[in-house]
Scaffold this active site. Structure first.
Site, PDB file in Angstrom:
ATOM      1  N   GLU A 120     -10.424 -11.171  -4.528  1.00 38.11           N
ATOM      2  CA  GLU A 120      -9.028 -11.042  -4.095  1.00 38.11           C
ATOM      3  C   GLU A 120      -8.495 -12.359  -3.552  1.00 38.11           C
ATOM      4  O   GLU A 120      -7.322 -12.468  -3.227  1.00 38.11           O
ATOM      5  CB  GLU A 120      -8.923  -9.988  -2.988  1.00 38.11           C
ATOM      6  CG  GLU A 120      -9.444  -8.640  -3.410  1.00 38.11           C
ATOM      7  CD  GLU A 120      -9.373  -7.630  -2.303  1.00 38.11           C
ATOM      8  OE1 GLU A 120      -8.445  -6.825  -2.301  1.00 38.11           O
ATOM      9  OE2 GLU A 120     -10.283  -7.638  -1.443  1.00 38.11           O
TER      10      GLU A 120
ATOM     11  N   HIS B 187       0.815  -1.217   0.000  1.00 41.80           N
ATOM     12  CA  HIS B 187       0.000   0.000   0.000  1.00 41.80           C
ATOM     13  C   HIS B 187       0.845   1.263   0.000  1.00 41.80           C
ATOM     14  O   HIS B 187       0.424   2.300  -0.486  1.00 41.80           O
ATOM     15  CB  HIS B 187      -1.000  -0.044   1.161  1.00 41.80           C
ATOM     16  CG  HIS B 187      -2.063  -1.049   0.907  1.00 41.80           C
ATOM     17  ND1 HIS B 187      -1.992  -2.327   1.386  1.00 41.80           N
ATOM     18  CD2 HIS B 187      -3.158  -0.992   0.116  1.00 41.80           C
ATOM     19  CE1 HIS B 187      -3.027  -3.008   0.945  1.00 41.80           C
ATOM     20  NE2 HIS B 187      -3.757  -2.225   0.169  1.00 41.80           N
TER      21      HIS B 187
ATOM     22  N   CYS C 189      -9.467  -3.611 -10.457  1.00 40.43           N
ATOM     23  CA  CYS C 189      -9.039  -2.367  -9.814  1.00 40.43           C
ATOM     24  C   CYS C 189      -7.687  -2.525  -9.130  1.00 40.43           C
ATOM     25  O   CYS C 189      -7.225  -1.607  -8.465  1.00 40.43           O
ATOM     26  CB  CYS C 189     -10.088  -1.867  -8.827  1.00 40.43           C
ATOM     27  SG  CYS C 189     -10.344  -2.975  -7.447  1.00 40.43           S
TER      28      CYS C 189
ATOM     29  N   ASP D 240      -4.042  -8.438  -4.236  1.00 41.36           N
ATOM     30  CA  ASP D 240      -4.225  -9.529  -3.277  1.00 41.36           C
ATOM     31  C   ASP D 240      -4.443 -10.858  -3.986  1.00 41.36           C
ATOM     32  O   ASP D 240      -3.962 -11.900  -3.516  1.00 41.36           O
ATOM     33  CB  ASP D 240      -5.406  -9.223  -2.342  1.00 41.36           C
ATOM     34  CG  ASP D 240      -4.965  -8.331  -1.196  1.00 41.36           C
ATOM     35  OD1 ASP D 240      -3.902  -8.618  -0.616  1.00 41.36           O
ATOM     36  OD2 ASP D 240      -5.652  -7.349  -0.898  1.00 41.36           O
TER      37      ASP D 240
HETATM   38  C1  PEP Z   1      -6.138  -5.352  -4.592  1.00 40.58           C
HETATM   39  O1  PEP Z   1      -5.908  -6.176  -3.698  1.00 40.58           O
HETATM   40  O2  PEP Z   1      -5.791  -5.530  -5.795  1.00 40.58           O
HETATM   41  C2  PEP Z   1      -6.849  -4.104  -4.282  1.00 40.58           C
HETATM   42  C3  PEP Z   1      -7.231  -3.292  -5.230  1.00 40.58           C
HETATM   43  O3  PEP Z   1      -7.016  -3.815  -2.964  1.00 40.58           O
HETATM   44  P1  PEP Z   1      -5.836  -3.251  -2.044  1.00 40.58           P
HETATM   45  O4  PEP Z   1      -4.655  -2.980  -2.926  1.00 40.58           O
HETATM   46  O5  PEP Z   1      -6.331  -2.031  -1.375  1.00 40.58           O
HETATM   47  O6  PEP Z   1      -5.602  -4.379  -1.102  1.00 40.58           O
HETATM   48 MG    MG Z   2      -6.805  -5.928  -1.784  1.00 38.62          MG
END
Ligand code: PEP
Ligand code: MG
Length: 542
Positions: free
Chosen positions: A402, A182, A473, A426
């Protein structure tokens, strides 16, 4: 000399290194020979600490200012001063007396539980700062040298990254961290070039001038300083309104949305939002945000995208995104533990309040609000979430894909849901059993892994059969070479940081849907990510 790591946010800059400082380890206790001098040293530490907090508060407003001012008051608490002095008179040296006195206060707060317990971490931070001052060491935390700099750290928490000032922090270089962590995602959103997993970078001295290339993943040492005012910098400046809706060459529509986590990510002219990470709004918060506060925060973001679709995700806390107000217990394997939707098992009222706030903001919003849950594993979880969201009056309810189990059973999930959104960050981590924060495993975390593409295809095919949208996403959506493959696998929308939109738009506009499907078939069929990339590149050349 060139240090190599994993480039996670593109852009090149030249600037002086300033290292993030860890708390100074306490030296062994000393005998106190001059209590008056020891007391004076401790008083000086506390006074400097309070003055530093007050000075930083002056540049801030609102909640951030209130927090710093209240911390300055804690530091100047006369009872705390008395306790420190009593300990020194009893024979404890200044650094240990400070440590013990701050720890005793923190223990009292922890024993009180609830909101006060959450403030205990503030006291730990004050303790580390006061001790550093007394020991004459650099104050721990994000540095503030008063000029633009390249921030070097062993690792950086998302809460620290979210609060960085992009005008001061030219680039981020960390010794640890993975490509889809993140921190990397936040750096991209802020337009700050970043390189992670750079072995030995914390040994580079403060003030050394380095050249950081966030695309190549390199840090060159011993370079000449850039002439003042000429620091090249890639910032998210896509002019989205000029791009118009995205279609393949033969007219197949593919919606391109933004991933956002705060008002800083808002761009006009966007087609909408494919992922609003609500946890980014409350990172580091110790008090649960009220329904009214959440409603106001969501409505502000919704109304920044009038007439479009905004997909909001309920809190995805846990693992590397701690939300102190949830007071989740420590875990051995946080990525496999109580995170995402699972936090509602421990704090059901938090999800319920959030859904109430989203529904209330959606009713007043000028955009169409879609709501989804993170980390859904089973059709039952999807059904329960959907029922709860619909009970609040929310109309468009979906889930993130995910977890491989959810991709495998996507058709069953869709019996309860209106849409799916694939989180490749994920999904890649769990498919390959490779920690997304581990910079040593970029090959396994590569979004071109054919196994990951197979799972994306399964989810997209389930959506196609049910006539329901399935987007991506995760960070994979921002790769202009992969985007046509994802569309060819059946994905109906892609969501990404603003900086990536124009390249993805161009890549899709240059291919027909049939070409995308051919590329997808080749990539799926490849033996590994390199072969998948090569097969797609070769077809694109011919
Ligand atoms: C992902 O896991 O691809 C996602 C978009 O969620 P995050 O990156 O916030 O875990
Ligand atoms: Mg995620």
């Amino acid at each position: 000399m060139l240090l190599r790591g994993v480039g996670v946010s593109a852009g090149t800059v030249i600037g002086p290194v300033v290292r993030m400082t860890s708390p100074a380890p306490l030296p062994a206790p000393r005998a106190v020979t001059d209590p008056a001098a020891e007391v004076a040293s401790a008083r000086h530490g506390v006074a400097e600490l309070a003055a530093d907090l007050a000075a930083r508060a002056e540049h801030l407003s609102g909640e951030a200012r209130d927090i710093l001012e209240s911390l300055a008051m804690i530091a100047e608490d006369p009872l705390l001063a008395e306790d420190i002095e009593r300990r020194i008179v009893g024979g404890t040296d200044a650094p240990h007396a400070l440590t013990e006195a701050f720890d005793a206060q923190a223990d009292l707060l922890r024993a009180d539980g609830g909101y006060l317990a959450e403030r205990a971490a503030d006291l730990d931070d004050l303790r580390d700062r006061a001790v550093a001052i007394v020991l004459g060491r650099p104050i721990p935390g994000i540095p503030d040298p008063g000029h633009p700099f390249v921030l070097v750290a062993a690792d950086l928490a998302p809460a620290d990254t979210a609060n960085l000032n992009p005008d001061q922090v030219l680039a981020i270089v960390t010794e640890r961290g993975g490509p889809t962590s993140h921190t990397a995602i936040l750096a991209r959103g802020l337009g700050i070039p970043a390189v992670v997993a750079v072995a030995g970078v914390t040994a580079v001295g403060d003030g050394s001038v380095v050249a950081v290339d966030g695309a190549a993943g390199t840090v060159a040492l011993g370079v000449d300083p850039a002439p003042a005012g000429s620091v090249p910098r890639a910032r998210a400046q896509a002019n989205l309104a000029d791009l118009g809706p995205c279609r393949t060459q033969d007219g197949h529509p593919v919606s391109l949305y933004l991933n956002i986590g705060s008002v800083k990510d808002v761009r006009s002219g966007a087609q909408g939002v494919g992922l609003l990470r609500t946890e980014f709004l409350f990172l580091g918060r110790k008090e649960t945000p009220s329904v009214a506060e959440q409603r106001a925060a969501y409505l502000e973001l919704f109304n920044a995208f009038p007439g479009t679709r905004v997909v909001i995700r309920t809190l995805d806390a846990g693992a590397d995104k701690p939300l102190p107000f949830l007071a989740l217990p420590a875990e051995e394997n946080p990525a496999l533990g109580v995170r995402g939707l699972r936090t509602a098992r421990l704090r059901p009222e938090v999800l319920d309040d959030q859904l109430a706030a989203i529904a209330s903001a959606a009713a007043a919003a000028s955009c169409e609000v879609w709501t989804m849950a993170p980390m859904v594993a089973t059709p039952n979880e999807a059904a329960e979430f959907a029922a709860q969201a619909r009970a609040h009056g929310l109309e468009h309810v979906g889930a993130m894909i995910e977890i491989p189990a959810a991709a495998l059973r996507a058709a069953r999930l869709l019996e309860h849901l209106d849409f799916l959104s694939i989180g490749t960050n994920d999904l890649g981590q769990y498919t390959m059993a490779a920690d997304r924060q581990d910079g040593r495993l970029p090959d396994l975390l590569d979004p071109w892994q054919p196994a990951l593409l197979e799972l994306i295809a399964l989810a997209a095919e389930a959506g196609g059969a049910a006539g329901k949208p399935v987007g991506v996403c995760g960070e994979a959506a921002a790769d202009p070479r992969l985007a046509p493959v994802l569309v060819g696998l059946g994905v109906t929308s892609l969501s990404m940081a603003a900086a990536a939109v124009s390249a993805v738009h161009a890549a899709l506009s240059a291919r027909t849907l049939t070409q995308c499907r051919d590329l997808a078939a080749k990539a799926r069929d490849a033996v590994d990510p390199a072969a998948a990339r090569e097969a797609v590149a070769e077809m694109s050349r011919s």
